[in-house]
Write a protein that holds these residues in place. Structure first.
Motif, PDB file in Angstrom:
ATOM      1  N   ALA A 191       0.836  -1.206   0.000  1.00  9.22           N
ATOM      2  CA  ALA A 191       0.000   0.000   0.000  1.00  9.22           C
ATOM      3  C   ALA A 191       0.873   1.259   0.000  1.00  9.22           C
ATOM      4  O   ALA A 191       0.570   2.234  -0.700  1.00  9.22           O
ATOM      5  CB  ALA A 191      -0.928  -0.004   1.198  1.00  9.22           C
ATOM      6  N   VAL A 192       1.961   1.232   0.750  1.00 14.85           N
ATOM      7  CA  VAL A 192       2.872   2.387   0.779  1.00 14.85           C
ATOM      8  C   VAL A 192       3.496   2.595  -0.598  1.00 14.85           C
ATOM      9  O   VAL A 192       3.545   3.728  -1.108  1.00 14.85           O
ATOM     10  CB  VAL A 192       3.959   2.201   1.863  1.00 14.85           C
ATOM     11  N   PHE A 193       3.959   1.523  -1.212  1.00 16.03           N
ATOM     12  CA  PHE A 193       4.573   1.665  -2.531  1.00 16.03           C
ATOM     13  C   PHE A 193       3.535   2.001  -3.604  1.00 16.03           C
ATOM     14  O   PHE A 193       3.841   2.725  -4.559  1.00 16.03           O
ATOM     15  CB  PHE A 193       5.374   0.414  -2.906  1.00 16.03           C
ATOM     16  N   LEU A 194       2.319   1.523  -3.466  1.00 16.65           N
ATOM     17  CA  LEU A 194       1.265   1.907  -4.408  1.00 16.65           C
ATOM     18  C   LEU A 194       0.982   3.403  -4.287  1.00 16.65           C
ATOM     19  O   LEU A 194       0.835   4.097  -5.303  1.00 16.65           O
ATOM     20  CB  LEU A 194      -0.006   1.099  -4.164  1.00 16.65           C
ATOM     21  N   ALA A 195       0.924   3.910  -3.056  1.00 19.96           N
ATOM     22  CA  ALA A 195       0.707   5.345  -2.852  1.00 19.96           C
ATOM     23  C   ALA A 195       1.860   6.147  -3.463  1.00 19.96           C
ATOM     24  O   ALA A 195       1.633   7.189  -4.110  1.00 19.96           O
ATOM     25  CB  ALA A 195       0.568   5.658  -1.368  1.00 19.96           C
ATOM     26  N   LEU A 196       3.085   5.672  -3.292  1.00 17.58           N
ATOM     27  CA  LEU A 196       4.238   6.345  -3.880  1.00 17.58           C
ATOM     28  C   LEU A 196       4.157   6.318  -5.405  1.00 17.58           C
ATOM     29  O   LEU A 196       4.433   7.322  -6.072  1.00 17.58           O
ATOM     30  CB  LEU A 196       5.541   5.689  -3.406  1.00 17.58           C
ATOM     31  N   TRP A 197       3.756   5.181  -5.965  1.00 21.80           N
ATOM     32  CA  TRP A 197       3.617   5.035  -7.422  1.00 21.80           C
ATOM     33  C   TRP A 197       2.581   6.022  -7.961  1.00 21.80           C
ATOM     34  O   TRP A 197       2.823   6.714  -8.952  1.00 21.80           O
ATOM     35  CB  TRP A 197       3.232   3.597  -7.750  1.00 21.80           C
TER      36      TRP A 197
END
Length: 135
Positions: free
Chosen positions: A105-111
């Motif tokens: 979820a953190v990396f999706l938000a960053l993406w």
């Protein structure tokens, strides 16, 4: 054996680098960070014996390689779509190791942030170049 005189050879011409936009650069960085990050879930799944060692290391190394290669493809539309698919795959690893739901979820938000903000920066840069009369 003597070395040929370097002064007599013509200078090697380098191909000019292609201009990379902000979106392409930011998305490539995100995928590169994810590739580095994937080393740790690989060790966790091995240490907790969630998966057999061959599967844990094989899948982890495979994911690292795919993410690293995908970071080189963000310059075209298909590469960006592949990046979106990889974000879903990282989230899906939460079914193997639940903490990966949070990491994904953190990396999706960053993406998503890099996708949106990179597009804004690219449009601003294009408008500035057009106003300056550049190509």
């Amino acid at each position: 054996m003597t070395e040929p005189n370097r002064a007599s050879r013509p200078a090697r011409q380098r191909k000019p680098r292609r201009d990379r936009g902000a979106r392409e650069s930011l998305l490539a960085i995100t995928l590169g960070l994810e590739a580095v990050m994937f080393f740790f879930p690989m060790l966790v799944t091995f240490g907790k014996q969630t998966l057999p060692p061959a599967v844990a290391f094989g899948g982890g190394i495979g994911a690292i390689v795919v993410l690293a290669l995908a970071s080189r493809l963000t310059g075209n539309r298909a590469g960006v779509w592949f990046g979106w698919l990889l974000q879903a795959a990282i989230l899906a690893t939460g079914f193997i190791e639940p903490f990966m739901f949070a990491v994904g979820a953190v990396f999706l938000a960053l993406w998503v942030y890099c996708f949106v903000k990179g597009g804004q920066l690219d449009r601003q840069n294009a408008a500035r170049r057009a106003a300056a009369g550049e190509d």
